[in-house]
Scaffold this motif. Sequence first.
Motif, PDB file in Angstrom:
ATOM      1  N   TRP A 198      88.744  36.886  25.752  1.00 15.18           N
ATOM      2  CA  TRP A 198      87.869  36.478  26.850  1.00 15.18           C
ATOM      3  C   TRP A 198      87.202  37.727  27.432  1.00 15.18           C
ATOM      4  N   VAL A 199      85.893  37.839  27.239  1.00 17.89           N
ATOM      5  CA  VAL A 199      85.137  38.959  27.797  1.00 17.89           C
ATOM      6  C   VAL A 199      84.794  38.600  29.235  1.00 17.89           C
ATOM      7  N   ASP A 200      85.515  39.197  30.169  1.00 17.98           N
ATOM      8  CA  ASP A 200      85.442  38.821  31.581  1.00 17.98           C
ATOM      9  C   ASP A 200      84.734  39.920  32.372  1.00 17.98           C
ATOM     10  N   VAL A 201      83.437  39.754  32.570  1.00 16.75           N
ATOM     11  CA  VAL A 201      82.642  40.727  33.312  1.00 16.75           C
ATOM     12  C   VAL A 201      82.671  40.368  34.792  1.00 16.75           C
ATOM     13  N   LYS A 220      85.640  26.614  33.202  1.00 13.64           N
ATOM     14  CA  LYS A 220      86.213  25.938  32.041  1.00 13.64           C
ATOM     15  C   LYS A 220      87.222  26.828  31.328  1.00 13.64           C
ATOM     16  N   ILE A 221      86.892  28.106  31.196  1.00 19.68           N
ATOM     17  CA  ILE A 221      87.814  29.037  30.539  1.00 19.68           C
ATOM     18  C   ILE A 221      89.116  29.137  31.328  1.00 19.68           C
ATOM     19  N   GLU A 222      89.016  29.239  32.642  1.00 17.22           N
ATOM     20  CA  GLU A 222      90.214  29.324  33.478  1.00 17.22           C
ATOM     21  C   GLU A 222      91.040  28.045  33.385  1.00 17.22           C
ATOM     22  N   ARG A 223      90.376  26.920  33.225  1.00 13.25           N
ATOM     23  CA  ARG A 223      91.109  25.661  33.078  1.00 13.25           C
ATOM     24  C   ARG A 223      91.870  25.634  31.757  1.00 13.25           C
ATOM     25  N   LEU A 224      91.256  26.138  30.702  1.00 10.88           N
ATOM     26  CA  LEU A 224      91.948  26.199  29.410  1.00 10.88           C
ATOM     27  C   LEU A 224      93.140  27.146  29.481  1.00 10.88           C
ATOM     28  N   ARG A 225      92.966  28.274  30.144  1.00 13.98           N
ATOM     29  CA  ARG A 225      94.087  29.207  30.297  1.00 13.98           C
ATOM     30  C   ARG A 225      95.214  28.560  31.100  1.00 13.98           C
ATOM     31  N   CYS A 255      96.023  25.572  31.089  1.00 12.72           N
ATOM     32  CA  CYS A 255      96.676  24.544  30.268  1.00 12.72           C
ATOM     33  C   CYS A 255      97.556  25.136  29.176  1.00 12.72           C
ATOM     34  N   GLY A 256      97.654  26.463  29.153  1.00 13.54           N
ATOM     35  CA  GLY A 256      98.554  27.088  28.198  1.00 13.54           C
ATOM     36  C   GLY A 256      97.887  27.848  27.072  1.00 13.54           C
ATOM     37  N   TRP A 257      96.552  27.929  27.073  1.00 17.46           N
ATOM     38  CA  TRP A 257      95.882  28.745  26.060  1.00 17.46           C
ATOM     39  C   TRP A 257      96.088  30.216  26.407  1.00 17.46           C
ATOM     40  N   GLU A 258      96.620  30.978  25.467  1.00 17.33           N
ATOM     41  CA  GLU A 258      96.917  32.393  25.716  1.00 17.33           C
ATOM     42  C   GLU A 258      95.658  33.226  25.487  1.00 17.33           C
ATOM     43  N   LEU A 259      95.009  33.594  26.574  1.00 10.63           N
ATOM     44  CA  LEU A 259      93.755  34.331  26.481  1.00 10.63           C
ATOM     45  C   LEU A 259      93.981  35.801  26.792  1.00 10.63           C
ATOM     46  N   HIS A 260      93.485  36.675  25.914  1.00  5.27           N
ATOM     47  CA  HIS A 260      93.472  38.111  26.182  1.00  5.27           C
ATOM     48  C   HIS A 260      92.209  38.411  26.980  1.00  5.27           C
ATOM     49  N   SER A 261      92.376  38.687  28.249  1.00 10.00           N
ATOM     50  CA  SER A 261      91.224  38.888  29.128  1.00 10.00           C
ATOM     51  C   SER A 261      90.874  40.360  29.207  1.00 10.00           C
TER      52      SER A 261
END
Length: 304
Positions: free
Chosen positions: A153-156, A265-270, A272-278
């Motif tokens: 996740w490219v979080d600017v 939407k990305i935060e909602r997926l995270r 729900c248990g999606w392991e995101l490398h931010s």
Amino acid sequence: MSSSSATAHRTLRPRAKVVVIMGATGCGKSSLSMYLASRFPCEVINSDKMQLYRGLDITTNKIPLAERHGVPHHLLSSFDPNGAEMTPSEFRSRGHAAISGVVSGGKLPLVVGGSNSFIHALLVERFDPEAEVFSGLGSAASPELRYDCCFLWVDVSPPVLEEYQSKRVDKMLDMGAFDELAGYYDLRRTNPGGWTCLRKAIGVPEFDRYFMTYPPPRGVGPGDGWRREDAGMREDDPGREGAYKEVVRKIKKNAVELAKWQIMKIERLRGCGWELHSWTRRTRSGCRWRSSRRVAAGPGTLGE
């Protein structure tokens, strides 16, 4: 084969490894994908719903051919904009076929794009097209995925992203988006149903209102230099100049709103248990993606 045996077979079968690059519009997803492709044998699978269709390449911000460096891109400008609009279910099927093709060729699939509803549809083990995963009212997204995914996740930071988006809109107009949009407007004067799938692209509805008042000449299109002529007319017409500036302001505002919606939407997926490398980026330029190899070599990702 019984249902329990089929389930066990799916469990034992190795899942394909997939890298998924997520983030708001303008955060640098494409540049990261090219960085990874320069270091690993990769192919890109587009997950931006507007970039699926042919046409409006600058307006929809497709990565230029010269910047792809020979890396194959799937589902990019692949569909007729006069056809039916692609649904999440259809994208799930076509995306899976693309991933299977890349994997069978011994390459790593990179799913890249900002349409998180399509990403969700593609990746979950069981997809319910009727579920309202992102509305906050329906069921949560499933953490069970049908691929072995590494999420990047490219979080600017929002202020930096908003400033960059403003500059990007100006640059896109300079590069030819204005002429693209004028040509698209002209197409629909003779064919009102033309390129229906692209009508929701940011820039189309905003400039439609401008062109209704200040219509471009018949037959105008990319490369005709209509923007220069229009700019000359605006110099002598304060009302026209004000209308143009208002359109550009709305496009920039809508880009910011889209980015906020994508991040939600990305935060909602995270959640729900999606392991995101931010990867938080406090500047939009000058990042060399130094941590790419470290993240890619983590457990359950392409480094294994």
